[in-house]
Design a protein around this motif. Structure first.
Motif, PDB file in Angstrom:
ATOM      1  N   ALA A  40      -1.953  -4.435  -2.778  1.00  0.00           N
ATOM      2  CA  ALA A  40      -0.893  -4.433  -1.447  1.00  0.00           C
ATOM      3  C   ALA A  40      -1.608  -3.768  -0.592  1.00  0.00           C
ATOM      4  O   ALA A  40      -0.776  -3.916   0.976  1.00  0.00           O
ATOM      5  CB  ALA A  40       0.522  -4.099  -2.343  1.00  0.00           C
ATOM      6  N   ILE A  41      -1.737  -2.367  -0.346  1.00  0.00           N
ATOM      7  CA  ILE A  41      -3.066  -1.631  -0.065  1.00  0.00           C
ATOM      8  C   ILE A  41      -3.493  -2.539   1.164  1.00  0.00           C
ATOM      9  O   ILE A  41      -3.657  -2.566   2.241  1.00  0.00           O
ATOM     10  CB  ILE A  41      -3.459  -0.383   0.239  1.00  0.00           C
ATOM     11  N   GLY A  42      -4.303  -3.195   0.314  1.00  0.00           N
ATOM     12  CA  GLY A  42      -5.668  -4.324   0.487  1.00  0.00           C
ATOM     13  C   GLY A  42      -5.013  -5.637   1.910  1.00  0.00           C
ATOM     14  O   GLY A  42      -5.481  -5.579   2.849  1.00  0.00           O
ATOM     15  N   PHE A  43      -3.726  -5.768   0.951  1.00  0.00           N
ATOM     16  CA  PHE A  43      -3.667  -7.154   1.991  1.00  0.00           C
ATOM     17  C   PHE A  43      -2.803  -6.487   3.444  1.00  0.00           C
ATOM     18  O   PHE A  43      -2.435  -6.992   4.353  1.00  0.00           O
ATOM     19  CB  PHE A  43      -2.466  -8.136   1.369  1.00  0.00           C
ATOM     20  N   SER A  44      -1.911  -5.273   3.276  1.00  0.00           N
ATOM     21  CA  SER A  44      -1.495  -4.621   4.647  1.00  0.00           C
ATOM     22  C   SER A  44      -2.561  -4.706   5.336  1.00  0.00           C
ATOM     23  O   SER A  44      -2.744  -4.683   6.609  1.00  0.00           O
ATOM     24  CB  SER A  44      -0.954  -3.732   4.143  1.00  0.00           C
ATOM     25  N   TYR A  45      -3.921  -4.050   4.873  1.00  0.00           N
ATOM     26  CA  TYR A  45      -4.886  -3.558   5.995  1.00  0.00           C
ATOM     27  C   TYR A  45      -4.919  -4.972   6.737  1.00  0.00           C
ATOM     28  O   TYR A  45      -5.534  -4.899   7.609  1.00  0.00           O
ATOM     29  CB  TYR A  45      -6.322  -3.107   5.449  1.00  0.00           C
ATOM     30  N   MET A  46      -5.364  -6.449   5.740  1.00  0.00           N
ATOM     31  CA  MET A  46      -6.472  -6.803   6.208  1.00  0.00           C
ATOM     32  C   MET A  46      -5.111  -7.793   7.311  1.00  0.00           C
ATOM     33  O   MET A  46      -5.405  -8.382   8.753  1.00  0.00           O
ATOM     34  CB  MET A  46      -6.316  -8.477   4.773  1.00  0.00           C
ATOM     35  N   GLU A  47      -4.157  -7.518   7.590  1.00  0.00           N
ATOM     36  CA  GLU A  47      -2.908  -8.054   7.838  1.00  0.00           C
ATOM     37  C   GLU A  47      -2.794  -6.767   9.411  1.00  0.00           C
ATOM     38  O   GLU A  47      -3.224  -7.486  10.347  1.00  0.00           O
ATOM     39  CB  GLU A  47      -1.112  -8.050   7.606  1.00  0.00           C
ATOM     40  N   LEU A  48      -2.801  -5.695   9.531  1.00  0.00           N
ATOM     41  CA  LEU A  48      -2.966  -4.981  11.014  1.00  0.00           C
ATOM     42  C   LEU A  48      -4.673  -5.339  10.952  1.00  0.00           C
ATOM     43  O   LEU A  48      -4.650  -5.488  12.157  1.00  0.00           O
ATOM     44  CB  LEU A  48      -2.749  -3.640   9.790  1.00  0.00           C
ATOM     45  N   ALA A  49      -4.825  -5.802  10.143  1.00  0.00           N
ATOM     46  CA  ALA A  49      -6.333  -6.025  11.463  1.00  0.00           C
ATOM     47  C   ALA A  49      -7.363  -7.049  11.990  1.00  0.00           C
ATOM     48  O   ALA A  49      -7.812  -7.118  13.005  1.00  0.00           O
ATOM     49  CB  ALA A  49      -8.263  -5.806  10.141  1.00  0.00           C
ATOM     50  N   GLY A  57      -9.919   1.590  11.998  1.00  0.00           N
ATOM     51  CA  GLY A  57      -8.845   0.610  12.554  1.00  0.00           C
ATOM     52  C   GLY A  57      -7.385   1.459  11.192  1.00  0.00           C
ATOM     53  O   GLY A  57      -6.861   1.646  11.783  1.00  0.00           O
ATOM     54  N   PRO A  58      -7.828   2.404   9.725  1.00  0.00           N
ATOM     55  CA  PRO A  58      -7.317   2.623   8.823  1.00  0.00           C
ATOM     56  C   PRO A  58      -6.938   3.908   9.570  1.00  0.00           C
ATOM     57  O   PRO A  58      -5.062   4.530   9.135  1.00  0.00           O
ATOM     58  CB  PRO A  58      -7.926   2.796   8.049  1.00  0.00           C
ATOM     59  N   THR A  59      -7.374   5.061  10.472  1.00  0.00           N
ATOM     60  CA  THR A  59      -7.363   5.386  10.887  1.00  0.00           C
ATOM     61  C   THR A  59      -6.382   5.531  12.081  1.00  0.00           C
ATOM     62  O   THR A  59      -5.000   6.109  12.495  1.00  0.00           O
ATOM     63  CB  THR A  59      -8.112   6.877  11.456  1.00  0.00           C
ATOM     64  N   ARG A  60      -6.375   4.486  13.103  1.00  0.00           N
ATOM     65  CA  ARG A  60      -5.750   4.245  14.271  1.00  0.00           C
ATOM     66  C   ARG A  60      -4.066   3.624  14.128  1.00  0.00           C
ATOM     67  O   ARG A  60      -3.632   3.129  15.021  1.00  0.00           O
ATOM     68  CB  ARG A  60      -6.332   2.845  15.146  1.00  0.00           C
ATOM     69  N   TYR A  61      -4.050   2.729  12.404  1.00  0.00           N
ATOM     70  CA  TYR A  61      -2.692   2.102  12.508  1.00  0.00           C
ATOM     71  C   TYR A  61      -1.734   2.474  12.802  1.00  0.00           C
ATOM     72  O   TYR A  61      -0.557   2.207  12.973  1.00  0.00           O
ATOM     73  CB  TYR A  61      -2.784   0.717  11.029  1.00  0.00           C
ATOM     74  N   THR A  62      -1.808   4.071  12.710  1.00  0.00           N
ATOM     75  CA  THR A  62      -0.431   5.114  12.223  1.00  0.00           C
ATOM     76  C   THR A  62       0.519   4.740  13.670  1.00  0.00           C
ATOM     77  O   THR A  62       1.253   5.305  13.578  1.00  0.00           O
ATOM     78  CB  THR A  62      -0.702   5.872  11.566  1.00  0.00           C
TER      79      THR A  62
END
Length: 113
Positions: A40-49, A57-62
Motif C-alpha cells: 500500500a505504501i509502495g503503490f502510494s509512492y508510485m502514484e505520487l511519483a 520524492g519521499p521527502t518532497r511529497y509531504t
C-alpha cells in the motif's frame, strides 16, 4: 511514519527466529500482512511519483499532501533515519552471521578484534 515503518524491517533480521518459535506457523501471516502494508505504501509512492516526478520524492511529497510544516518534520525524520539505519544494518548482519559462526562477537556480546 513511513520512515519509521521502514526501519522496522530490521526487526525481521533479529526477530524471525523468536517470532516463529513463539507463534509457529502463524508467523507467516505476519509476513503476509506486512507485505500488504508495504505494498500500500509502495503503490502510494508510485502514484505520487507519476504526478510529481522529481528527485527526493519521499521527502518532497509531504509538501503537496500535508504542507510545509509536516514536510519539515518528515524531512528531518528521513535525515535521522538515513543516518542511523546503516549502523543498525551492520549490527543485524554481524548478529546474524554470529549465529552461524561465532567469530564476530564474544560471549559477552562485545565485538571481537
Amino acid at each position: 511514519m513511513i520512515g519509521l515503518v521502514g526501519s522496522f524491517g530490521n526487526g525481521a533480521l533479529f526477530g524471525t527466529v523468536i517470532m516463529v518459535a513463539g507463534a509457529g506457523p502463524e508467523a507467516i501471516l505476519a509476513f503476509i500482512l506486512g507485505a500488504i502494508i508495504y505494498s500500500a505504501i509502495g503503490f502510494s509512492y508510485m502514484e505520487l511519483a507519476k504526478v510529481y516526478p522529481e528527485a527526493g520524492g519521499p521527502t518532497r511529497y509531504t509538501i503537496y499532501t500535508h504542507g510545509r510544516r509536516t514536510n519539515i518534520i518528515n524531512a528531518m525524520s528521513d535525515l535521522i533515519w538515513y543516518i542511523f539505519i546503516p549502523p543498525i544494518e551492520v549490527i543485524a548482519i554481524i548478529a546474524g552471521l554470529n549465529y552461524f559462526d561465532p567469530i564476530f562477537l564474544s560471549v559477552t556480546g562485545a565485538p571481537t578484534y
